[in-house]
Motif scaffolding. Structure first.
Motif, PDB file in Angstrom:
ATOM      1  N   VAL A  27     -10.308  -6.835   8.027  1.00 12.93           N
ATOM      2  CA  VAL A  27     -11.085  -6.919   6.683  1.00 12.93           C
ATOM      3  C   VAL A  27     -12.447  -7.098   7.357  1.00 12.93           C
ATOM      4  CG1 VAL A  27     -10.982  -9.566   6.735  1.00 12.93           C
ATOM      5  CG2 VAL A  27     -11.816  -8.035   4.424  1.00 12.93           C
ATOM      6  N   LEU A  68     -16.138   0.211  -0.476  1.00 12.90           N
ATOM      7  CA  LEU A  68     -17.051  -0.646   0.370  1.00 12.90           C
ATOM      8  C   LEU A  68     -18.427  -0.956  -0.163  1.00 12.90           C
ATOM      9  CD1 LEU A  68     -15.589   0.772   3.855  1.00 12.90           C
ATOM     10  CD2 LEU A  68     -14.813  -1.278   2.610  1.00 12.90           C
ATOM     11  N   GLU A  84     -18.109   0.182  13.190  1.00 14.03           N
ATOM     12  CA  GLU A  84     -17.337  -0.867  12.483  1.00 14.03           C
ATOM     13  C   GLU A  84     -15.946  -0.132  11.913  1.00 14.03           C
ATOM     14  OE1 GLU A  84     -15.287  -3.583  11.190  1.00 14.03           O
ATOM     15  OE2 GLU A  84     -15.664  -2.128   9.725  1.00 14.03           O
ATOM     16  N   PHE A 122     -12.010  -0.324  13.276  1.00 16.69           N
ATOM     17  CA  PHE A 122     -10.817  -0.566  12.342  1.00 16.69           C
ATOM     18  C   PHE A 122      -9.823   0.847  12.755  1.00 16.69           C
ATOM     19  CE2 PHE A 122      -8.573   1.432   8.960  1.00 16.69           C
ATOM     20  CZ  PHE A 122      -7.914   0.213   8.123  1.00 16.69           C
ATOM     21  N   THR A 147      -7.133   0.633  -2.945  1.00 20.67           N
ATOM     22  CA  THR A 147      -7.547   0.825  -1.727  1.00 20.67           C
ATOM     23  C   THR A 147      -7.455   2.180  -1.362  1.00 20.67           C
ATOM     24  OG1 THR A 147      -7.544  -1.461  -1.174  1.00 20.67           O
ATOM     25  CG2 THR A 147      -7.554   0.044   0.819  1.00 20.67           C
ATOM     26  N   SER A 177      -9.543   4.461  -2.600  1.00 20.07           N
ATOM     27  CA  SER A 177     -10.853   4.529  -2.149  1.00 20.07           C
ATOM     28  C   SER A 177     -10.906   5.231  -0.747  1.00 20.07           C
ATOM     29  CB  SER A 177     -11.310   3.180  -2.102  1.00 20.07           C
ATOM     30  OG  SER A 177     -10.673   2.501  -0.658  1.00 20.07           O
ATOM     31  N   ILE A 178      -9.775   5.392  -0.152  1.00 18.65           N
ATOM     32  CA  ILE A 178     -10.228   6.243   1.355  1.00 18.65           C
ATOM     33  C   ILE A 178     -10.413   7.795   0.962  1.00 18.65           C
ATOM     34  CG2 ILE A 178      -8.847   7.056   3.416  1.00 18.65           C
ATOM     35  CD1 ILE A 178      -7.435   4.327   2.951  1.00 18.65           C
ATOM     36  N   PRO A 179     -11.330   8.321   1.492  1.00 20.20           N
ATOM     37  CA  PRO A 179     -11.652   9.822   1.411  1.00 20.20           C
ATOM     38  C   PRO A 179     -10.446  10.667   1.575  1.00 20.20           C
ATOM     39  CG  PRO A 179     -13.290   8.707   2.731  1.00 20.20           C
ATOM     40  CD  PRO A 179     -12.132   7.676   2.667  1.00 20.20           C
ATOM     41  N   PHE A 234      -9.050  11.561   4.908  1.00 20.33           N
ATOM     42  CA  PHE A 234      -8.717  10.595   5.910  1.00 20.33           C
ATOM     43  C   PHE A 234      -7.355  10.005   5.462  1.00 20.33           C
ATOM     44  CE2 PHE A 234     -13.154  10.390   6.721  1.00 20.33           C
ATOM     45  CZ  PHE A 234     -13.055  10.811   8.028  1.00 20.33           C
ATOM     46  N   ARG A 246      -0.513   6.201  11.791  1.00 19.35           N
ATOM     47  CA  ARG A 246      -0.150   4.945  11.180  1.00 19.35           C
ATOM     48  C   ARG A 246       0.874   5.157   9.726  1.00 19.35           C
ATOM     49  NH1 ARG A 246      -6.354   3.804  10.951  1.00 19.35           N
ATOM     50  NH2 ARG A 246      -5.894   6.129  10.873  1.00 19.35           N
TER      51      ARG A 246
HETATM   52  N1  FOL Z   1     -11.564  -3.543   7.936  1.00 19.94           N
HETATM   53  C1  FOL Z   1     -12.579  -3.167   8.488  1.00 19.94           C
HETATM   54  N2  FOL Z   1     -12.687  -4.035   9.610  1.00 19.94           N
HETATM   55  N3  FOL Z   1     -13.444  -2.610   8.288  1.00 19.94           N
HETATM   56  C2  FOL Z   1     -13.296  -1.901   7.134  1.00 19.94           C
HETATM   57  O1  FOL Z   1     -13.985  -0.859   6.851  1.00 19.94           O
HETATM   58  C3  FOL Z   1     -11.903  -1.872   6.415  1.00 19.94           C
HETATM   59  N4  FOL Z   1     -11.798  -1.111   5.271  1.00 19.94           N
HETATM   60  C4  FOL Z   1     -10.577  -1.185   4.600  1.00 19.94           C
HETATM   61  C5  FOL Z   1      -9.752  -2.369   5.007  1.00 19.94           C
HETATM   62  N5  FOL Z   1      -9.993  -2.964   6.157  1.00 19.94           N
HETATM   63  C6  FOL Z   1     -11.248  -2.839   6.953  1.00 19.94           C
HETATM   64  C7  FOL Z   1     -10.478  -0.572   3.478  1.00 19.94           C
HETATM   65  N6  FOL Z   1     -11.256   0.786   3.122  1.00 19.94           N
HETATM   66  C8  FOL Z   1     -10.983   4.130   5.740  1.00 19.94           C
HETATM   67  C9  FOL Z   1     -11.648   4.204   4.492  1.00 19.94           C
HETATM   68  C10 FOL Z   1     -12.012   3.008   3.775  1.00 19.94           C
HETATM   69  C11 FOL Z   1     -10.884   2.006   4.110  1.00 19.94           C
HETATM   70  C12 FOL Z   1     -10.227   1.906   5.128  1.00 19.94           C
HETATM   71  C13 FOL Z   1     -10.113   3.146   6.114  1.00 19.94           C
HETATM   72  C14 FOL Z   1     -10.949   5.571   6.699  1.00 19.94           C
HETATM   73  O2  FOL Z   1     -11.247   6.433   6.222  1.00 19.94           O
HETATM   74  N7  FOL Z   1     -10.314   5.231   7.703  1.00 19.94           N
HETATM   75  C15 FOL Z   1     -10.360   6.284   8.867  1.00 19.94           C
HETATM   76  C16 FOL Z   1     -11.282   6.549   9.754  1.00 19.94           C
HETATM   77  C17 FOL Z   1     -12.378   7.297   9.087  1.00 19.94           C
HETATM   78  C18 FOL Z   1     -13.437   7.456  10.186  1.00 19.94           C
HETATM   79  O3  FOL Z   1     -13.421   7.633  11.252  1.00 19.94           O
HETATM   80  O4  FOL Z   1     -14.841   7.424   9.776  1.00 19.94           O
HETATM   81  C19 FOL Z   1      -9.093   5.934   9.783  1.00 19.94           C
HETATM   82  O5  FOL Z   1      -8.564   6.750  10.451  1.00 19.94           O
HETATM   83  O6  FOL Z   1      -8.881   4.594   9.973  1.00 19.94           O
END
Ligand code: FOL
Length: 217
Positions: A11, A26, A34, A38, A56, A59-61, A64, A70
């Motif tokens: 988180v 977010l 950051e 993650f 949630t 909310s993720i694009p 992605f 995973r």
């Molecule tokens: N924990 C932390 N530390 N930071 C966060 O932003 C976060 N966000 C969530 C849950 N725990 C978190 C939930 N929201 C993505 C977008 C929103 C989200 C979680 C993940 C996402 O798009 N993740 C991609 C990375 C994209 C990029 O590189 O910009 C992934 O592959 O994990």
């Protein structure tokens, strides 16, 4: 061999009031390093799973989604009750739908009998508030990887546990309340498998710090 099914919550939350979300997303934009942390931490190793609530997931694009590399498990009360089914094309094709956190964990326990399959690695709970609250009610929730955001943002969703704030002392004094302690930078680094920067990080003018908390009982 397959590690025990223990849950790690991941988180990012504001230091002042544990704010995690605003208007379905977010509260901040552009915390790119950051978000990269993650992604690295939740991917490292083999066959990790991320568990999230339906809001949630939404909310993720879309580009992605599912989070690559995973096993994604999405929870909604409107999903079919009972043990989740693997999606057509196998469990890594897209995501698995579960009607509760309990059935999601039952599904993972079944999968983990076969080592080397998606879902047999670490299990991360990635929000939002309702799913964090459900997870924190389980003894399996052992650890929180908290990114403490120093800047203030207006939020309408909050992490349901005060870590490292004065209010926590009162909560911890209550009988039976689990006790959470912050681990050292070295312990944090050893668990995530990468160095943890000592200093305050800055992305896009926002300051934050990476922390690891563990439940001791
Ligand atoms: N924990 C932390 N530390 N930071 C966060 O932003 C976060 N966000 C969530 C849950 N725990 C978190 C939930 N929201 C993505 C977008 C929103 C989200 C979680 C993940 C996402 O798009 N993740 C991609 C990375 C994209 C990029 O590189 O910009 C992934 O592959 O994990």
């Amino acid at each position: 061999s397959t590690p025990p099914l223990e849950l790690t919550l991941v988180v990012a939350a504001t230091a002042r009031d544990m704010g995690i979300g605003a208007n379905g997303g977010l509260p901040w934009t552009g915390l790119r390093k950051e978000m990269a942390y993650f992604a690295r931490v939740t991917k490292r190793g083999d066959g990790n799973a991320v568990i999230m609530g339906r809001k949630t997931w939404d909310s993720i694009p879309p580009k992605f989604r599912p989070l690559r590399g995973r096993l994604n498990i999405v929870i909604s009360r409107s999903f079919v009750p009972g043990l989740p089914k693997d999606p057509a094309g196998g469990p890594d094709a897209s995501h698995v739908e579960a009607s509760s956190l309990e059935t999601a964990l039952e599904y993972l326990r079944q999968r983990r009998k076969a080592a080397g399959t998606p879902g047999s690695g670490r299990v991360f709970v990635i929000g939002g508030a309702q799913i964090y609250a459900a997870a924190l009610g389980l003894a399996d929730a052992r650890r929180v990887l908290l990114t403490r955001i120093m800047s203030d943002f207006s939020c309408d969703t909050f992490f349901p546990l005060a870590l490292g704030s004065p209010t926590n002392a009162a909560a911890e004094a209550m009988a039976d309340a689990p006790k959470w302690v912050q681990r050292s930078r070295a312990e944090h680094a050893a668990w995530i498998g990468e160095e943890v920067p000592e200093d305050v990080q800055t992305d896009n003018g926002t300051e934050y710090e990476f922390q690891m908390w563990e439940r001791v009982d």
